[in-house]
Design an enzyme around this catalytic site. Structure first.
Site, PDB file in Angstrom:
ATOM      1  N   SER A 145      63.103   4.948  34.638  1.00  0.00           N
ATOM      2  CA  SER A 145      63.983   5.955  34.043  1.00  0.00           C
ATOM      3  C   SER A 145      64.169   5.626  32.571  1.00  0.00           C
ATOM      4  O   SER A 145      64.040   4.463  32.157  1.00  0.00           O
ATOM      5  CB  SER A 145      65.350   5.939  34.742  1.00  0.00           C
ATOM      6  N   TYR A 158      72.397   0.963  37.340  1.00  0.00           N
ATOM      7  CA  TYR A 158      71.205   1.785  37.556  1.00  0.00           C
ATOM      8  C   TYR A 158      70.138   1.476  36.511  1.00  0.00           C
ATOM      9  O   TYR A 158      68.969   1.234  36.830  1.00  0.00           O
ATOM     10  CB  TYR A 158      71.605   3.259  37.490  1.00  0.00           C
TER      11      TYR A 158
END
Length: 255
Positions: A145, A158
């Site tokens: 990501s 995350y």
């Protein structure tokens, strides 16, 4: 379809009931691969596989927790039993648990680590063992990501896991290149999915701050994924490809 580079390929895609994972699975299947589609939600997995089969693809649903090592091993074994091999593994399953760093709970961190990191690690391990035994090479793809490249508010845990996946891809070059297995990662930026569409401001916000003028579609991410698991990229390994319309070049906050 018979001329596709994915003819005679067998792919496992985790977290593929909807969104990016589903589109990767759909495109692989419609381009000739036999696909094992995983989702933790049984209904989503079955519906997604049925949709792909109805469109002319070959797809088997397997519902289960992609962070569970026993399930991962079972899934890879099922792929080999049904289709005779495994040549592509896409570790797409992941979860996002927002939270302020100073109050982030141990249970939340452990769950994010288990799904995003442990699940990806052990899917790669199980798939690589089978690929090595087959002696015909293969491709492994991790889903990172842009949060692994740029800090995002309330996404510390995350983002940490996503950065780690890119290091995992690099590290596995040493371990898996002798078996002709490529290992890469994709780092999507803002992407319109069923989940993000629930935010009515999402498209407008990310269109404003993305240099290319819009967030990604799931097809944008899937096209990059298919390139990295195809023979066209066989000499590319240990790399991370950012697909974000240029956002990481300027990195304005959406908040």
């Amino acid at each position: 379809m018979n001329q596709s580079p994915f003819r005679n390929q067998v792919a496992v895609v985790t977290g593929a009931g909807v969104g990016i994972g589903f589109e990767i699975a759909r495109q692989l299947a419609l381009q000739g691969a036999c696909v094992v589609l995983n989702d933790i939600d049984e209904s989503l997995a079955n519906t997604a596989a049925a949709t792909i089969n109805a469109a002319g693809g070959v797809c088997m649903a397997m519902h289960g927790d992609a962070a569970d090592v026993v399930f991962i091993q079972t899934m890879v074994a099922a792929a080999v039993k049904r289709y005779g091999a495994i040549t592509i593994a896409v570790a797409n399953a992941g979860i996002t648990l927002f939270g302020d760093f100073l109050s982030y709970e141990p249970a939340a961190l452990q769950r994010v680590m288990n799904v995003n990191l442990s699940g990806s690690f052990f899917l790669a391990q199980a798939a690589a063992k089978q690929m090595a035994e087959q002696q015909s090479g293969g491709s492994i793809l991790f889903m990172s990501s842009v949060t692994g490249h740029q800090a995002h508010q309330q996404l510390t845990a995350y983002g940490m896991t996503k950065a780690a996946l890119e290091m995992l891809a690099k590290s596995l070059v040493v371990e898996l290149s002798p078996f002709k297995i490529s290992v890469n990662a994709i780092a999507p930026g803002a992407t319109v999915t069923e989940r993000t569409s629930a935010d009515v401001a999402y498209d407008a916000t990310w269109s404003r701050i993305t240099p290319m003028g819009r967030p990604a579609t799931v097809a944008d991410i899937a096209h990059a994924a298919l390139f990295l698991v195809s023979p066209l990229s066989r000499h590319i390994t240990g790399q991370s490809l950012v697909v974000d319309g240029g956002w990481t070049s300027v990195s304005p906050s959406p908040y």
